[in-house]
Scaffold this motif. Structure first.
Motif, PDB file in Angstrom:
ATOM      1  N   ALA A 255      -1.136  -6.298  14.958  1.00  8.84           N
ATOM      2  CA  ALA A 255      -0.655  -6.229  13.812  1.00  8.84           C
ATOM      3  C   ALA A 255      -1.813  -7.139  13.120  1.00  8.84           C
ATOM      4  O   ALA A 255      -2.302  -7.011  11.733  1.00  8.84           O
ATOM      5  CB  ALA A 255       0.540  -7.262  13.048  1.00  8.84           C
ATOM      6  N   THR A 256      -2.692  -8.331  13.543  1.00  5.36           N
ATOM      7  CA  THR A 256      -3.310  -9.118  11.989  1.00  5.36           C
ATOM      8  C   THR A 256      -4.665  -8.660  12.263  1.00  5.36           C
ATOM      9  O   THR A 256      -4.936  -8.842  11.834  1.00  5.36           O
ATOM     10  CB  THR A 256      -3.285 -10.621  13.033  1.00  5.36           C
ATOM     11  N   TYR A 257      -5.409  -7.822  14.023  1.00  3.62           N
ATOM     12  CA  TYR A 257      -6.639  -7.607  14.155  1.00  3.62           C
ATOM     13  C   TYR A 257      -6.260  -6.225  12.642  1.00  3.62           C
ATOM     14  O   TYR A 257      -7.232  -6.054  12.098  1.00  3.62           O
ATOM     15  CB  TYR A 257      -6.945  -7.469  15.325  1.00  3.62           C
ATOM     16  N   GLY A 258      -5.473  -5.275  12.955  1.00  4.82           N
ATOM     17  CA  GLY A 258      -5.435  -4.526  12.320  1.00  4.82           C
ATOM     18  C   GLY A 258      -5.485  -4.481  10.909  1.00  4.82           C
ATOM     19  O   GLY A 258      -6.025  -3.964   9.966  1.00  4.82           O
ATOM     20  N   GLY A 259      -4.292  -5.199  10.381  1.00  2.00           N
ATOM     21  CA  GLY A 259      -4.208  -5.456   9.011  1.00  2.00           C
ATOM     22  C   GLY A 259      -5.673  -6.214   7.995  1.00  2.00           C
ATOM     23  O   GLY A 259      -6.357  -5.720   6.803  1.00  2.00           O
ATOM     24  N   LEU A 260      -6.131  -7.112   8.957  1.00  2.00           N
ATOM     25  CA  LEU A 260      -7.400  -7.829   8.274  1.00  2.00           C
ATOM     26  C   LEU A 260      -8.114  -6.833   8.453  1.00  2.00           C
ATOM     27  O   LEU A 260      -9.266  -6.945   7.296  1.00  2.00           O
ATOM     28  CB  LEU A 260      -7.307  -9.033   8.843  1.00  2.00           C
ATOM     29  N   LEU A 261      -8.634  -6.273   9.186  1.00  2.25           N
ATOM     30  CA  LEU A 261     -10.230  -5.698   9.689  1.00  2.25           C
ATOM     31  C   LEU A 261      -9.544  -4.126   8.868  1.00  2.25           C
ATOM     32  O   LEU A 261     -11.042  -3.383   7.970  1.00  2.25           O
ATOM     33  CB  LEU A 261      -9.962  -4.558  10.607  1.00  2.25           C
ATOM     34  N   ALA A 262      -8.971  -3.754   8.447  1.00  6.97           N
ATOM     35  CA  ALA A 262      -8.636  -2.608   7.244  1.00  6.97           C
ATOM     36  C   ALA A 262      -8.763  -3.148   6.315  1.00  6.97           C
ATOM     37  O   ALA A 262      -9.260  -2.650   5.228  1.00  6.97           O
ATOM     38  CB  ALA A 262      -7.036  -2.144   7.460  1.00  6.97           C
ATOM     39  N   LEU A 263      -8.392  -4.179   5.757  1.00  5.92           N
ATOM     40  CA  LEU A 263      -8.567  -4.449   4.045  1.00  5.92           C
ATOM     41  C   LEU A 263      -9.874  -4.997   4.072  1.00  5.92           C
ATOM     42  O   LEU A 263     -11.057  -4.121   2.672  1.00  5.92           O
ATOM     43  CB  LEU A 263      -7.838  -6.596   3.991  1.00  5.92           C
ATOM     44  N   ALA A 264     -10.796  -5.426   5.243  1.00  6.51           N
ATOM     45  CA  ALA A 264     -12.204  -5.589   5.085  1.00  6.51           C
ATOM     46  C   ALA A 264     -12.902  -4.357   5.075  1.00  6.51           C
ATOM     47  O   ALA A 264     -13.976  -3.813   4.152  1.00  6.51           O
ATOM     48  CB  ALA A 264     -12.779  -6.402   6.346  1.00  6.51           C
ATOM     49  N   SER A 265     -12.913  -3.245   5.433  1.00  8.45           N
ATOM     50  CA  SER A 265     -13.337  -1.950   5.489  1.00  8.45           C
ATOM     51  C   SER A 265     -12.854  -0.730   4.894  1.00  8.45           C
ATOM     52  O   SER A 265     -13.172   0.063   4.677  1.00  8.45           O
ATOM     53  CB  SER A 265     -13.704  -1.179   6.869  1.00  8.45           C
ATOM     54  N   MET A 266     -11.408  -1.091   4.486  1.00  7.88           N
ATOM     55  CA  MET A 266     -11.299   0.104   3.720  1.00  7.88           C
ATOM     56  C   MET A 266     -10.640   0.532   1.974  1.00  7.88           C
ATOM     57  O   MET A 266     -10.227  -0.629   1.935  1.00  7.88           O
ATOM     58  CB  MET A 266      -9.461   0.439   4.684  1.00  7.88           C
ATOM     59  N   ASP A 267     -10.943   1.272   1.738  1.00  8.34           N
ATOM     60  CA  ASP A 267     -10.094   1.438   0.446  1.00  8.34           C
ATOM     61  C   ASP A 267      -9.066   1.543  -0.091  1.00  8.34           C
ATOM     62  O   ASP A 267      -8.159   1.483   0.956  1.00  8.34           O
ATOM     63  CB  ASP A 267     -10.867   2.281  -0.430  1.00  8.34           C
ATOM     64  N   ARG A 268      -8.846   1.255  -1.171  1.00  7.50           N
ATOM     65  CA  ARG A 268      -7.752   1.230  -1.664  1.00  7.50           C
ATOM     66  C   ARG A 268      -6.416   2.926  -0.681  1.00  7.50           C
ATOM     67  O   ARG A 268      -5.211   1.988  -0.271  1.00  7.50           O
ATOM     68  CB  ARG A 268      -6.750   1.416  -2.381  1.00  7.50           C
ATOM     69  N   SER A 269      -6.797   4.134  -1.062  1.00 10.42           N
ATOM     70  CA  SER A 269      -6.234   5.009  -0.307  1.00 10.42           C
ATOM     71  C   SER A 269      -5.962   5.102   1.285  1.00 10.42           C
ATOM     72  O   SER A 269      -4.917   5.517   1.094  1.00 10.42           O
ATOM     73  CB  SER A 269      -6.942   6.492  -0.560  1.00 10.42           C
ATOM     74  N   GLU A 270      -6.795   4.539   1.939  1.00 10.05           N
ATOM     75  CA  GLU A 270      -6.800   4.459   3.427  1.00 10.05           C
ATOM     76  C   GLU A 270      -5.804   3.515   3.796  1.00 10.05           C
ATOM     77  O   GLU A 270      -4.671   3.212   4.259  1.00 10.05           O
ATOM     78  CB  GLU A 270      -8.022   4.401   3.790  1.00 10.05           C
ATOM     79  N   LEU A 271      -5.697   2.225   2.859  1.00  8.85           N
ATOM     80  CA  LEU A 271      -4.561   1.227   3.532  1.00  8.85           C
ATOM     81  C   LEU A 271      -2.882   2.022   2.457  1.00  8.85           C
ATOM     82  O   LEU A 271      -3.168   1.595   3.150  1.00  8.85           O
ATOM     83  CB  LEU A 271      -6.072  -0.148   1.953  1.00  8.85           C
ATOM     84  N   GLN A 272      -3.265   2.787   2.082  1.00 13.75           N
ATOM     85  CA  GLN A 272      -2.039   3.402   1.809  1.00 13.75           C
ATOM     86  C   GLN A 272      -2.022   3.696   2.537  1.00 13.75           C
ATOM     87  O   GLN A 272      -0.475   4.141   3.287  1.00 13.75           O
ATOM     88  CB  GLN A 272      -1.427   3.587   0.261  1.00 13.75           C
ATOM     89  N   SER A 273      -2.723   5.034   3.126  1.00 14.29           N
ATOM     90  CA  SER A 273      -2.338   5.790   4.288  1.00 14.29           C
ATOM     91  C   SER A 273      -2.144   5.481   5.466  1.00 14.29           C
ATOM     92  O   SER A 273      -1.238   5.744   6.542  1.00 14.29           O
ATOM     93  CB  SER A 273      -3.250   7.370   3.547  1.00 14.29           C
ATOM     94  N   ARG A 274      -3.077   4.741   6.039  1.00 15.92           N
ATOM     95  CA  ARG A 274      -3.120   4.211   7.371  1.00 15.92           C
ATOM     96  C   ARG A 274      -2.183   3.361   7.596  1.00 15.92           C
ATOM     97  O   ARG A 274      -2.152   2.747   8.811  1.00 15.92           O
ATOM     98  CB  ARG A 274      -5.062   4.308   7.471  1.00 15.92           C
ATOM     99  N   VAL A 275      -2.027   2.331   6.813  1.00 11.87           N
ATOM    100  CA  VAL A 275      -1.391   1.120   6.702  1.00 11.87           C
ATOM    101  C   VAL A 275      -0.119   0.683   6.797  1.00 11.87           C
ATOM    102  O   VAL A 275       0.739   1.307   7.054  1.00 11.87           O
ATOM    103  CB  VAL A 275      -2.131   0.339   6.239  1.00 11.87           C
ATOM    104  N   LEU A 276       0.414   1.241   5.205  1.00 13.68           N
ATOM    105  CA  LEU A 276       1.270   0.905   4.915  1.00 13.68           C
ATOM    106  C   LEU A 276       2.421   2.279   4.846  1.00 13.68           C
ATOM    107  O   LEU A 276       3.314   1.556   5.288  1.00 13.68           O
ATOM    108  CB  LEU A 276       1.145   0.583   2.856  1.00 13.68           C
ATOM    109  N   ASP A 277       1.645   3.505   5.384  1.00 11.54           N
ATOM    110  CA  ASP A 277       2.716   4.355   5.615  1.00 11.54           C
ATOM    111  C   ASP A 277       2.415   4.873   7.089  1.00 11.54           C
ATOM    112  O   ASP A 277       2.966   6.097   7.191  1.00 11.54           O
ATOM    113  CB  ASP A 277       1.975   5.537   4.170  1.00 11.54           C
TER     114      ASP A 277
END
Length: 466
Positions: A255-277
């Protein structure tokens, strides 16, 4: 507890060895944290915390000594003892346990000799399965002793004796465990590729997916491939299956690695679809609610709140065995993204409002903004007189003209190539091949060649008709 002076001396030594020193008290509970792991990673994590965290130094080193004595690796015990004898010289654990060392080394030699004798007997009997099991037992023993090179050799010798897909996967997992301990990240990716050979059913691939994605993500993280690592961690799958990989990392780490690295490398739409959804990753986020909250804050445009959450957990991240070397780069990438996203809707923003949102109390963000502008991360200028950050607006007309000129140049180039082709055909300078035996190569004949052939055939037909 030891006095402050020995601890200060110990961390002075650690700092001189380019170690990371964490003075803040982390949010993690040491006992609960280490209970998430099993195997040799427990000692590695405890020793790292002991060498890095000022508040948890002595407790972590004592736990590391206790963990080392549960195993067979004498060198690990010596490493932990070398630290605690400086950090807490009056603690009972600072006394070298020579009796345990002698007994353990003697037992290790006897067990190694026994396993080697058994393996030799299996080889004489030429029983393939027995040889494989003998090599596996010898490799596991050598790994527990700390002889990683010999353990790797034993596991490599298992490969010719592997007769089923499960055996091949087992060999790969053993080798991956060794190279992770040796911090040989390219070899991790190579062995993952060998593990995923043909012949696996969909169910088998699904069962091995958490391990494969986890170790691939860790290898990409250490190779500074944050986007690829984030995708790997987000695709780990079922947390219940991932629990079997806690000799490498826990579900909380995913959870920590995936969330931090997604915040560092993905845009808002990807964060919504790949992480939150993401329904499967949502189960991991329940283990680390602050990560989910930080991602939600970024997606919703509350950038300063997102950074505040992450900063409050910085000490915990700096005590993680895989995150520690990359925390500055990850935090810098996230912070730059927040500043850029905050500035996008405006043509100009006062430096005062930027400082209020992103700078620490009493500090200015100006030098950081200058660095971002020079590196091309932020397209803006700083008006030092009016204390404004002004967006560099793009000239749409100039951009359209540049695109038009580029299209014209490409058209001119293509026209010249076609004229040259026509002149070559007119001069009968083409090199023609026979149609028989060229196979699929004929399918690549260009439209111009077909046109020339057709025209030549029509000319010949008119001549014969005349």
């Amino acid at each position: 507890m030891a006095s402050a002076d020995p601890i200060l001396h110990f961390f002075t030594i650690m700092e001189s060895q380019s170690g990371v020193i964490v003075k803040e008290t982390p949010k993690l509970d040491l006992d609960l944290y280490i209970a998430n792991y099993r195997g040799r990673t427990c000692f590695d994590r405890l020793l790292l915390i002991g060498r890095s965290s000022v508040p948890l130094c002595v407790d972590a080193l004592k736990a590391a000594i206790s963990e080392a004595k549960k195993g067979k690796d004498v060198q690990r015990y010596r490493d932990a003892w070398e630290c605690i004898r400086i950090a807490a010289p009056t603690d009972p654990e600072s006394q070298l346990d020579t009796a345990w060392i002698d007994n353990t080394e003697k037992a290790n030699r006897m067990e190694t000799a026994r396993l080697e004798a058994e393996l030799k007997q299996y080889k004489n009997n030429l029983v393939k399965e027995s040889i494989r099991i003998g090599l596996r037992d010898l490799g596991e023993h050598l790994e527990q002793v700390g002889d990683l090179g010999a353990a790797s050799d034993a596991y490599l010798r298992m490969r010719p004796e592997a007769s089923t897909q499960a055996h091949i996967v087992g060999v790969a997992k053993h080798l991956i465990g060794i190279v992770i301990q040796r911090r040989d990240w390219p070899s991790v990716l190579a062995n993952v590729g060998k593990m995923l050979t043909g012949g696996m059913s969909d169910e088998e691939q699904k069962a091995h997916q958490p391990f494969q994605k986890l170790v691939t993500g860790i290898a990409n993280l250490h190779s500074d491939k944050f986007y690829e690592a984030a995708k790997n961690f987000l695709e780990v799958g079922d947390p219940s299956i991932c629990q079997g990989c806690n000799d490498i990392a826990s579900a909380n780490d995913v959870a920590t690695y995936g969330g931090l690295l997604a915040l560092a490398s993905m845009d808002r739409s990807e964060l919504q679809s790949r992480v939150l959804d993401n329904s499967s990753f949502r189960n991991y986020l329940e283990l680390e609610p602050h990560i989910r909250k930080a991602v939600s804050m970024f997606v919703n445009g509350r950038y300063s709140a997102c950074l505040d959450i992450l900063e409050s957990y910085r000490a915990d991240y700096l005590l993680d065995i895989h995150l520690q070397p990359h925390v500055p780069a990850i935090f810098s990438a996230i912070r730059n993204k927040c500043i850029v996203q905050y500035f996008i809707p405006f043509s100009c923003v006062t430096l005062e409002s930027m400082n209020k949102s992103f700078a620490k109390p009493g500090e200015s963000l100006e030098s950081e903004l200058i660095t971002m502008i020079r590196s091309g991360v932020l397209r803006a200028r700083i008006n030092t007189i009016d204390k404004l950050l002004v967006a560099v607006s793009t000239d749409d007309r100039a951009e359209m003209q540049a695109k038009g000129l580029e299209m014209a140049k490409n058209y001119e180039k293509e026209a010249l190539e076609r004229i040259r082709r026509m002149n070559i055909a007119a001069a009968d300078l083409e090199v023609k091949g026979t149609r028989k035996g060229v196979g699929n190569a004929m399918s690549s004949i260009s439209g111009e060649t077909w046109f020339d052939d057709t025209r030549r055939q029509l000319s010949q037909g008119e001549s014969s008709a005349g």
